[in-house]
Motif scaffolding. Structure first.
Motif, PDB file in Angstrom:
ATOM      1  N   ARG A  31      13.132  -0.297   2.710  1.00  0.00           N
ATOM      2  CA  ARG A  31      13.472  -0.552   1.345  1.00  0.00           C
ATOM      3  C   ARG A  31      12.867  -1.638   0.477  1.00  0.00           C
ATOM      4  O   ARG A  31      12.526  -1.745  -0.488  1.00  0.00           O
ATOM      5  N   HIS A  32      12.914  -2.777   1.300  1.00  0.00           N
ATOM      6  CA  HIS A  32      11.950  -4.054   0.856  1.00  0.00           C
ATOM      7  C   HIS A  32      10.633  -3.868   0.844  1.00  0.00           C
ATOM      8  O   HIS A  32       9.832  -4.590   0.021  1.00  0.00           O
ATOM      9  N   LEU A  33       9.913  -2.673   1.132  1.00  0.00           N
ATOM     10  CA  LEU A  33       8.455  -2.539   1.204  1.00  0.00           C
ATOM     11  C   LEU A  33       8.239  -1.224   0.323  1.00  0.00           C
ATOM     12  O   LEU A  33       7.225  -1.509  -0.369  1.00  0.00           O
ATOM     13  N   ILE A  34       8.922  -0.376   0.282  1.00  0.00           N
ATOM     14  CA  ILE A  34       8.673   0.981  -0.568  1.00  0.00           C
ATOM     15  C   ILE A  34      10.048   1.395  -1.337  1.00  0.00           C
ATOM     16  O   ILE A  34      10.913   1.493  -0.474  1.00  0.00           O
ATOM     17  N   ASP A  35       9.848   1.450  -2.518  1.00  0.00           N
ATOM     18  CA  ASP A  35      11.071   1.912  -3.265  1.00  0.00           C
ATOM     19  C   ASP A  35      11.131   3.478  -3.422  1.00  0.00           C
ATOM     20  O   ASP A  35      10.062   4.004  -3.557  1.00  0.00           O
ATOM     21  N   VAL A  36      12.259   4.053  -2.967  1.00  0.00           N
ATOM     22  CA  VAL A  36      12.385   5.394  -2.556  1.00  0.00           C
ATOM     23  C   VAL A  36      13.291   6.008  -3.539  1.00  0.00           C
ATOM     24  O   VAL A  36      14.625   5.570  -3.562  1.00  0.00           O
ATOM     25  N   VAL A  37      13.066   6.801  -4.567  1.00  0.00           N
ATOM     26  CA  VAL A  37      13.789   7.520  -5.450  1.00  0.00           C
ATOM     27  C   VAL A  37      13.756   9.117  -5.306  1.00  0.00           C
ATOM     28  O   VAL A  37      12.770   9.625  -5.586  1.00  0.00           O
ATOM     29  N   PRO A  38      14.865   9.860  -5.240  1.00  0.00           N
ATOM     30  CA  PRO A  38      14.901  11.274  -5.017  1.00  0.00           C
ATOM     31  C   PRO A  38      14.716  11.865  -6.529  1.00  0.00           C
ATOM     32  O   PRO A  38      14.976  11.194  -7.358  1.00  0.00           O
ATOM     33  N   THR A  39      13.932  13.143  -6.253  1.00  0.00           N
ATOM     34  CA  THR A  39      13.662  13.556  -7.584  1.00  0.00           C
ATOM     35  C   THR A  39      14.480  14.997  -7.239  1.00  0.00           C
ATOM     36  O   THR A  39      15.315  15.219  -6.599  1.00  0.00           O
ATOM     37  N   GLU A  41      13.347  17.947  -7.220  1.00  0.00           N
ATOM     38  CA  GLU A  41      12.586  18.797  -6.366  1.00  0.00           C
ATOM     39  C   GLU A  41      13.194  18.488  -4.933  1.00  0.00           C
ATOM     40  O   GLU A  41      13.205  17.494  -4.396  1.00  0.00           O
ATOM     41  N   PRO A  42      13.410  19.653  -4.156  1.00  0.00           N
ATOM     42  CA  PRO A  42      13.953  19.430  -2.711  1.00  0.00           C
ATOM     43  C   PRO A  42      12.936  18.707  -1.987  1.00  0.00           C
ATOM     44  O   PRO A  42      11.396  18.948  -2.060  1.00  0.00           O
ATOM     45  N   ARG A  43      13.412  17.593  -1.178  1.00  0.00           N
ATOM     46  CA  ARG A  43      12.526  16.794  -0.513  1.00  0.00           C
ATOM     47  C   ARG A  43      11.575  16.172  -1.058  1.00  0.00           C
ATOM     48  O   ARG A  43      10.366  15.668  -0.246  1.00  0.00           O
ATOM     49  N   THR A  44      11.689  15.870  -2.441  1.00  0.00           N
ATOM     50  CA  THR A  44      10.363  15.375  -3.162  1.00  0.00           C
ATOM     51  C   THR A  44      10.799  13.728  -3.494  1.00  0.00           C
ATOM     52  O   THR A  44      12.176  13.682  -4.112  1.00  0.00           O
ATOM     53  N   TYR A  45      10.153  12.830  -3.348  1.00  0.00           N
ATOM     54  CA  TYR A  45      10.705  11.436  -3.835  1.00  0.00           C
ATOM     55  C   TYR A  45       9.690  10.664  -4.555  1.00  0.00           C
ATOM     56  O   TYR A  45       8.272  10.854  -4.306  1.00  0.00           O
ATOM     57  N   ARG A  46       9.952   9.734  -5.444  1.00  0.00           N
ATOM     58  CA  ARG A  46       9.094   8.882  -5.888  1.00  0.00           C
ATOM     59  C   ARG A  46       9.082   7.632  -5.292  1.00  0.00           C
ATOM     60  O   ARG A  46      10.014   6.763  -5.013  1.00  0.00           O
ATOM     61  N   LEU A  47       7.902   7.395  -4.676  1.00  0.00           N
ATOM     62  CA  LEU A  47       7.641   6.213  -3.800  1.00  0.00           C
ATOM     63  C   LEU A  47       6.877   5.223  -4.580  1.00  0.00           C
ATOM     64  O   LEU A  47       5.799   5.419  -5.169  1.00  0.00           O
ATOM     65  N   THR A  48       7.226   3.792  -4.561  1.00  0.00           N
ATOM     66  CA  THR A  48       6.506   2.885  -5.418  1.00  0.00           C
ATOM     67  C   THR A  48       6.610   1.695  -4.360  1.00  0.00           C
ATOM     68  O   THR A  48       7.596   1.212  -4.184  1.00  0.00           O
ATOM     69  N   PRO A  49       5.334   1.408  -3.776  1.00  0.00           N
ATOM     70  CA  PRO A  49       5.382   0.304  -2.852  1.00  0.00           C
ATOM     71  C   PRO A  49       5.391  -1.071  -3.698  1.00  0.00           C
ATOM     72  O   PRO A  49       5.170  -1.127  -5.039  1.00  0.00           O
ATOM     73  N   ARG A  50       6.017  -1.882  -2.983  1.00  0.00           N
ATOM     74  CA  ARG A  50       5.962  -3.244  -3.514  1.00  0.00           C
ATOM     75  C   ARG A  50       4.740  -4.060  -3.503  1.00  0.00           C
ATOM     76  O   ARG A  50       3.761  -3.526  -2.927  1.00  0.00           O
ATOM     77  N   GLY A  51       4.888  -5.438  -3.502  1.00  0.00           N
ATOM     78  CA  GLY A  51       3.921  -6.250  -3.441  1.00  0.00           C
ATOM     79  C   GLY A  51       3.052  -6.399  -1.854  1.00  0.00           C
ATOM     80  O   GLY A  51       2.885  -7.460  -1.565  1.00  0.00           O
ATOM     81  N   TYR A  52       2.672  -5.296  -1.160  1.00  0.00           N
ATOM     82  CA  TYR A  52       2.317  -5.274   0.136  1.00  0.00           C
ATOM     83  C   TYR A  52       1.031  -4.242   0.054  1.00  0.00           C
ATOM     84  O   TYR A  52       1.168  -3.387  -0.608  1.00  0.00           O
TER      85      TYR A  52
END
Length: 387
Positions: A31-39, A41-52
């Motif tokens: 969680r501290h590396l990539i923010d994961v938010v479910p959408t 859509e089945p098994r589809t996620y919004r991924l937002t990498p942090r500062g790495y």
């Protein structure tokens, strides 16, 4: 195991279909590396990498995080511009990945140190001798005396002059950590050849004290570029530890890289000025709590300016402002500054209502040719020196 690769870009959101195992892995361990938010859509996620930037292995997926600004500028931020050159504006990680690029730079710097000459130092070695010299190991000697009526050997610690020093152990341990990872064959052979003069040193894990001792040793001044890179590599490889058994990762924290770049640049800018001194992360205590501002600049020994590096957009955050104002109260500095990365230079100044502290917000250029970046640092240094 062959993993699917998902390319991501630092701080940018992408929708990705993921197996449940990989989604659970990210939610549980990263969680501290990539923010994961479910959408929806089945098994589809919004991924937002942090500062790495770098890579992270899940159960079936490798997440490769690239920078959002050109790769040559990433190299400059990491202090690699002298070794690698290049003029491409491509923001993606080069062939072989970030770890391979840094491993090549590590081999180059270690080869340069070996050519100049490895620096030995004094230490203590445990040995058994028929003569008493050095320092007697009393507990071992008493155990020997209990086993034999007339022990004829002395258990001693004697001074030795050899390569068993922190500044040699750090590169040896870094090479060992690199060789435990998947590197292209040519780079692996080069790292193995570069570290071979240190083969006499034992393998072993390093503590933070070893690296601090190595960096603080005046006799090892010629090792400094190598040791800085070792610190970067060891930090990046340590990211694998909290991510679960069997996972692999190499991730560079761009926030820390920006802080090191800003510090080193200001040290060079103020070096010709004898009355000015730049301190990196000095410690100040308040009760049982210790505070470490990123950079403190003194004039004739008196705290003048505290700077705090922030790897994010230059939107003034109240939390950041509270932090630097606390540093002003703690250090007695009359000026504090927040420094953000950007594509161009910008600065804003204002004072606290009582007029005692001047607060500056700087945007420091991190994209473009090296000459433009150097001019941006020079402008920042001139602004800090102004009365």
């Amino acid at each position: 195991m062959r993993r699917r690769t998902v390319p991501l870009t630092e701080r940018r959101t992408r929708e990705v279909k993921l197996p449940r195992a990989d989604a659970n892995f990210l939610l549980a361990h990263a969680r501290h590396l990539i923010d994961v938010v479910p959408t929806f859509e089945p098994r589809t996620y919004r991924l937002t990498p942090r500062g790495y930037v770098g890579f992270l292995d899940g159960p079936t997926t490798r997440f490769v995080i690239g920078p959002k600004f050109p790769w040559p500028n990433v190299r400059m931020l990491l202090g690699l511009s002298a070794e690698t050159g290049a003029a491409s504006a491509d923001p993606t990680v080069p062939d072989g990945g970030l770890l391979a690029v840094l491993a090549t730079a590590f081999a180059e710097r270690l080869e340069a140190v070996v050519r100049t000459g490895l620096v030995a130092g004094y230490g203590e070695a445990q040995t058994v001798s028929p003569f008493l010299r050095g320092k007697l190991r009393t507990a071992d000697q008493m155990r020997d005396a209990a086993a034999r009526a007339f022990p004829d050997q002395f258990h001693i610690d004697e001074p030795v002059f050899d390569l068993h020093t922190p500044w040699n152990r750090v590169p040896k341990a870094t090479a060992g950590a690199l060789l435990r990872h998947d590197l292209p064959a040519a780079i692996r052979r080069r790292v193995e050849a570069a570290v071979s003069p240190l083969a006499v040193l034992p393998d072993g894990r390093l503590g933070e004290a070893d690296l601090a001792a190595a960096l603080a040793e005046p006799r090892a001044a010629s090792y400094r570029p190598l040791l800085d890179l070792c610190r970067l590599l060891l930090d990046g490889l340590a990211c694998a530890d909290p991510l679960g058994a069997g996972s692999g990762a190499f991730l560079v924290d761009l926030g820390r890289a920006f802080e090191w770049y800003l510090t080193d640049s200001l040290v060079r800018a103020f070096e010709p000025l004898s009355e000015w001194r730049v301190e990196a992360q000095p410690t100040f205590a308040l009760g049982r709590v210790q505070f470490q501002p990123d950079i403190l600049i003194r004039t004739n020994g008196v705290p003048r300016t505290v700077l705090d590096a922030k790897w994010k957009t230059a939107t003034l955050d109240p939390t950041d402002l509270h932090q630097v104002l606390a540093y002003a109260a703690l250090t007695g500095a009359e000026r504090v500054a927040l420094v953000y990365p950007g594509k161009f230079d910008e600065r804003t100044h204002f004072t606290t209502p009582d007029g005692r502290v001047r607060v500056s917000v700087y945007r420091l250029r991190v994209t473009g040719p090296a000459e433009e970046l150097a001019r941006s640092v020079a402008k920042l240094a001139r602004s800090v020196r102004k009365r």
